[in-house]
Design an enzyme around this catalytic site. Sequence first.
Site, PDB file in Angstrom:
ATOM      1  N   GLY A  65      73.695 -77.004   3.022  1.00  0.00           N
ATOM      2  CA  GLY A  65      73.068 -75.495   3.094  1.00  0.00           C
ATOM      3  C   GLY A  65      73.235 -74.791   1.840  1.00  0.00           C
ATOM      4  N   TYR A 105      70.250 -92.171  11.756  1.00  0.00           N
ATOM      5  CA  TYR A 105      70.053 -91.073  12.054  1.00  0.00           C
ATOM      6  C   TYR A 105      69.701 -90.475  13.643  1.00  0.00           C
ATOM      7  CZ  TYR A 105      67.478 -86.309  12.308  1.00  0.00           C
ATOM      8  OH  TYR A 105      67.256 -85.045  12.423  1.00  0.00           O
ATOM      9  N   HIS A 115      60.491 -84.480   1.775  1.00  0.00           N
ATOM     10  CA  HIS A 115      59.625 -84.287   2.822  1.00  0.00           C
ATOM     11  C   HIS A 115      58.395 -84.049   2.130  1.00  0.00           C
ATOM     12  CE1 HIS A 115      63.440 -83.016   4.905  1.00  0.00           C
ATOM     13  NE2 HIS A 115      62.848 -83.712   5.917  1.00  0.00           N
ATOM     14  N   ILE A 151      51.571 -91.575  -2.139  1.00  0.00           N
ATOM     15  CA  ILE A 151      51.591 -91.759  -0.482  1.00  0.00           C
ATOM     16  C   ILE A 151      51.977 -92.973   0.124  1.00  0.00           C
ATOM     17  CG2 ILE A 151      49.303 -92.282   1.123  1.00  0.00           C
ATOM     18  CD1 ILE A 151      47.567 -90.652  -0.899  1.00  0.00           C
ATOM     19  N   ARG A 174      51.795 -87.529  11.594  1.00  0.00           N
ATOM     20  CA  ARG A 174      52.808 -86.781  12.066  1.00  0.00           C
ATOM     21  C   ARG A 174      52.383 -85.480  12.687  1.00  0.00           C
ATOM     22  NH1 ARG A 174      54.892 -91.052  11.360  1.00  0.00           N
ATOM     23  NH2 ARG A 174      56.650 -91.591  10.129  1.00  0.00           N
TER      24      ARG A 174
HETATM   25  N1  UFG Z   1      55.729 -89.339   2.752  1.00  0.00           N
HETATM   26  C1  UFG Z   1      54.665 -89.935   1.666  1.00  0.00           C
HETATM   27  N2  UFG Z   1      55.248 -89.338   0.481  1.00  0.00           N
HETATM   28  C2  UFG Z   1      56.045 -88.468   0.293  1.00  0.00           C
HETATM   29  C3  UFG Z   1      57.003 -88.161   1.390  1.00  0.00           C
HETATM   30  C4  UFG Z   1      56.624 -88.468   2.445  1.00  0.00           C
HETATM   31  O1  UFG Z   1      53.699 -90.210   2.031  1.00  0.00           O
HETATM   32  O2  UFG Z   1      56.664 -88.236  -0.919  1.00  0.00           O
HETATM   33  C5  UFG Z   1      55.019 -89.689   3.965  1.00  0.00           C
HETATM   34  C6  UFG Z   1      55.967 -90.371   4.882  1.00  0.00           C
HETATM   35  O3  UFG Z   1      56.036 -91.710   4.681  1.00  0.00           O
HETATM   36  C7  UFG Z   1      55.834 -90.016   6.293  1.00  0.00           C
HETATM   37  C8  UFG Z   1      55.106 -88.438   6.262  1.00  0.00           C
HETATM   38  O4  UFG Z   1      54.931 -88.592   4.669  1.00  0.00           O
HETATM   39  O5  UFG Z   1      54.600 -90.911   6.826  1.00  0.00           O
HETATM   40  C9  UFG Z   1      56.246 -87.521   6.502  1.00  0.00           C
HETATM   41  O6  UFG Z   1      57.369 -87.867   6.013  1.00  0.00           O
HETATM   42  P1  UFG Z   1      58.593 -86.551   5.871  1.00  0.00           P
HETATM   43  O7  UFG Z   1      59.571 -87.302   4.773  1.00  0.00           O
HETATM   44  O8  UFG Z   1      57.911 -85.427   5.350  1.00  0.00           O
HETATM   45  O9  UFG Z   1      58.990 -86.505   7.642  1.00  0.00           O
HETATM   46  P2  UFG Z   1      59.371 -88.013   8.410  1.00  0.00           P
HETATM   47  O10 UFG Z   1      58.524 -87.886   9.309  1.00  0.00           O
HETATM   48  O11 UFG Z   1      59.869 -89.034   7.697  1.00  0.00           O
HETATM   49  O12 UFG Z   1      60.885 -87.035   8.815  1.00  0.00           O
HETATM   50  C10 UFG Z   1      60.753 -86.372  10.024  1.00  0.00           C
HETATM   51  C11 UFG Z   1      62.044 -85.348   9.893  1.00  0.00           C
HETATM   52  C12 UFG Z   1      63.184 -86.317  10.150  1.00  0.00           C
HETATM   53  C13 UFG Z   1      63.148 -86.843  11.448  1.00  0.00           C
HETATM   54  C14 UFG Z   1      61.760 -87.835  11.531  1.00  0.00           C
HETATM   55  C15 UFG Z   1      61.359 -88.512  12.524  1.00  0.00           C
HETATM   56  O13 UFG Z   1      62.039 -85.031   8.706  1.00  0.00           O
HETATM   57  O14 UFG Z   1      64.403 -85.461  10.355  1.00  0.00           O
HETATM   58  O15 UFG Z   1      60.646 -86.666  11.267  1.00  0.00           O
HETATM   59  O16 UFG Z   1      60.495 -89.744  12.277  1.00  0.00           O
HETATM   60  F1  UFG Z   1      63.901 -87.681  11.804  1.00  0.00           F
END
Ligand code: UFG
Length: 344
Positions: free
Chosen positions: A36, A150, A203, A221, A235
């Site tokens: 935080g 997690y 993220h 990507i 997502r």
């Molecule tokens: N992604 C990219 N490039 C990046 C970052 C992410 O292509 O630089 C993709 C990832 O592969 C994923 C999508 O974008 O397919 C979303 O990724 P995020 O990291 O933004 O989010 P996640 O879906 O991995 O994670 C989220 C929450 C987590 C939770 C998870 C459940 O942040 O806390 O969903 O799957 F656990």
Amino acid sequence: MRLLVTGGAGYIGSHAVLRLLEDGHEVTVVDSLVRGHQGALDTLARIGGGRFRAEIADLSDTERLESILRSRGVEAVLHFAALAYVGESVEQPLRYHSVNACGSLSLLRAMTAAGVGRLVFSSTCATYGEPAADRVPIREDCPQQPINPYGRSKLYVEQVLRDRVDAAQRSGEPFGFVALRYFNVAGADREARIGEDHRPETHLVPICLEVAQGKRPRMSILGTDYPTPDGTCVRDYVHVEDLIEAHVLALGALAMGEGRAWNVGIGRGHSVREVLESCRRVTGRKIEAVEAPRRPGDPPTLYADAGRIRSDLGWKPRFDTLDAIVESAWRWHDSHPDGYGSAS
Ligand code: UFG
């Protein structure tokens, strides 16, 4: 009400505190400041005045938690504090289980000792793991089979809460909880007073916006060969203020002797390429992207069936397009180029 918010200096927790203060509640934050930001607490203190208090404490310190709960006369707890990087959890499982699982147990023990019986718990769609294609959109009754530490740490806490509520039903002790299973949270306070600042940032939305700001040369990507319409992961992106609205409604619906779980997602999926295009549209800037291999542990498609929370609680997201969510995130990033690290 007099409320305790764990993790109130973090991204989602700070947005909850802001909303609760605006609604007139008295809020005590407990945060270790491991993830935080003091800057978020400073802003919340300015807004909350005498109705806001921050305690820098670790969840493992049960006695301290109990004493805070008692001295502040807390009536309900919103429990956001956790470590939440999937990749990191694979590398450091013991740390994740200690903080997320043991930390929650410590909080529950403190609540029991102090006689506080209402809890809203931050859970995640990661508890569903990689649902079969015919289980997407994901309903709350989808089997919970997490595929990383997690997700397992969060599922474990949900199970503990169910055990706790069963025991309370038998003993007549007042205890009830709501678990909210978040999908992909994005966006920021509409006045950009607080926002998203993860260190490191992993993220998708903030990474695209950091490229737009010139803080990163390009984004990757991560995987273009998924079984999805454009080959990239899909997502469900939900605005942080809509997510917090779900907490407010859940708190109002929380009943003693009951444990409920709701998904919090818009109910629509967007691919990585769609998010990237939205960030380009909203910022009007070139965001360079390269195609890269898959990130281990990423399920191809995750989006919610949000029917239950809409019908049970009357939850209706105000930010219902990707561009609206990205616009709000961009306002924060553009006005705080160094996040909480810059003067704001
Ligand atoms: N992604 C990219 N490039 C990046 C970052 C992410 O292509 O630089 C993709 C990832 O592969 C994923 C999508 O974008 O397919 C979303 O990724 P995020 O990291 O933004 O989010 P996640 O879906 O991995 O994670 C989220 C929450 C987590 C939770 C998870 C459940 O942040 O806390 O969903 O799957 F656990």
